[in-house]
Design an enzyme around this catalytic site. Structure first.
Site, PDB file in Angstrom:
ATOM      1  CG  ASP A   1      53.432  30.233  56.900  1.00 16.24           C
ATOM      2  OD1 ASP A   1      54.504  30.788  57.192  1.00 16.24           O
ATOM      3  OD2 ASP A   1      52.584  30.698  56.120  1.00 16.24           O
ATOM      4  CB  THR A   2      53.278  23.511  57.281  1.00 16.43           C
ATOM      5  OG1 THR A   2      53.014  22.237  57.834  1.00 16.43           O
ATOM      6  CG2 THR A   2      54.283  23.353  56.181  1.00 16.43           C
TER       7      THR A   2
ATOM      8  CG  HIS B   1      53.199  18.130  57.307  1.00 12.77           C
ATOM      9  ND1 HIS B   1      52.729  17.157  58.133  1.00 12.77           N
ATOM     10  CD2 HIS B   1      53.126  17.607  56.058  1.00 12.77           C
ATOM     11  CE1 HIS B   1      52.401  16.099  57.431  1.00 12.77           C
ATOM     12  NE2 HIS B   1      52.637  16.348  56.163  1.00 12.77           N
TER      13      HIS B   1
ATOM     14  CB  ALA C   1      61.619  20.053  47.064  1.00  2.71           C
TER      15      ALA C   1
ATOM     16  CG  PHE D   1      55.846  10.831  55.390  1.00  5.12           C
ATOM     17  CD1 PHE D   1      56.285  11.358  56.593  1.00  5.12           C
ATOM     18  CD2 PHE D   1      55.083   9.664  55.416  1.00  5.12           C
ATOM     19  CE1 PHE D   1      55.977  10.743  57.796  1.00  5.12           C
ATOM     20  CE2 PHE D   1      54.775   9.047  56.616  1.00  5.12           C
ATOM     21  CZ  PHE D   1      55.218   9.580  57.812  1.00  5.12           C
TER      22      PHE D   1
END
Ligand code: INI
Length: 162
Positions: A92-93, A95, A87, A64
């Site tokens: 599961d996120t 985000h 990377a 980010f």
């Protein structure tokens, strides 16, 4: 008709400066991408020694944060090409989508706005295994990103300006 294409060992690459922006998040992967990239650059005549004046490596917390640092480097006027290494692993996120969208759009707009090419060396995978495969287990895409950086640096220097 004139055809332009970059090369990998051209004289115009003598003395170029390359900026590497590397995300620490998932550094198991990004360190591997970085070493593949440095191997490629060094085998094409770029000084990758710790004392190198041709290469600067900037670590950021995660993918980010890559665009804001790439923007700073691009506006410095010092670098002919930048390489962004990261990377982003889905896991599961949710985000994942936020980070991927930000880094991909951010890197593209830095390159467009500054005219300094930024190689998009951010792996986006569903899981760690896929990332490892692309970071040295099957192939090391870091090597490819290094090659693409040389090609773009060379190409941009050969294109007409103004
Ligand atoms: N950063 C990554 O580089 N890869 C990831 O997979 C990731 N996930 O999944 O969260 C990630 N997040 C951190 C992000 O890049 C920022 O550093 C953080 O949000 C602080 O701004």
């Amino acid at each position: 008709m004139t055809t332009f294409e970059g090369s990998f060992t051209a004289p115009e690459l003598d003395g170029i400066h390359i900026g590497l922006v590397v995300a620490r998040f998932n550094d198991l992967i990004t360190n591997r991408l970085l070493s593949g990239c440095l191997d490629c650059l060094s085998r094409h005549g770029i000084d990758t020694s710790p004392a190198s004046h041709q290469l600067d490596t900037i670590w950021v917390p995660g993918s980010f944060e890559i665009p804001v640092v790439a923007q700073r480097l691009a506006s410095s006027g010092r670098y002919q090409v930048l390489i962004a290494l990261g990377a982003v692993i889905r896991g599961d996120t949710p985000h994942f989508d936020v980070v991927v969208a930000e880094v991909s759009k951010g890197v593209a707009s830095v390159a467009r706005d500054s005219g300094v090419p930024v190689i998009f060396g951010v792996l986006t995978t569903d899981n760690l295994e896929q990332a490892l495969e692309r970071a040295g287990i099957k192939t090391n895409l870091g090597w490819t990103y290094g090659l693409e950086a040389l090609e773009m640096a060379s190409l941009m220097q050969s294109l007409p300006t103004g």
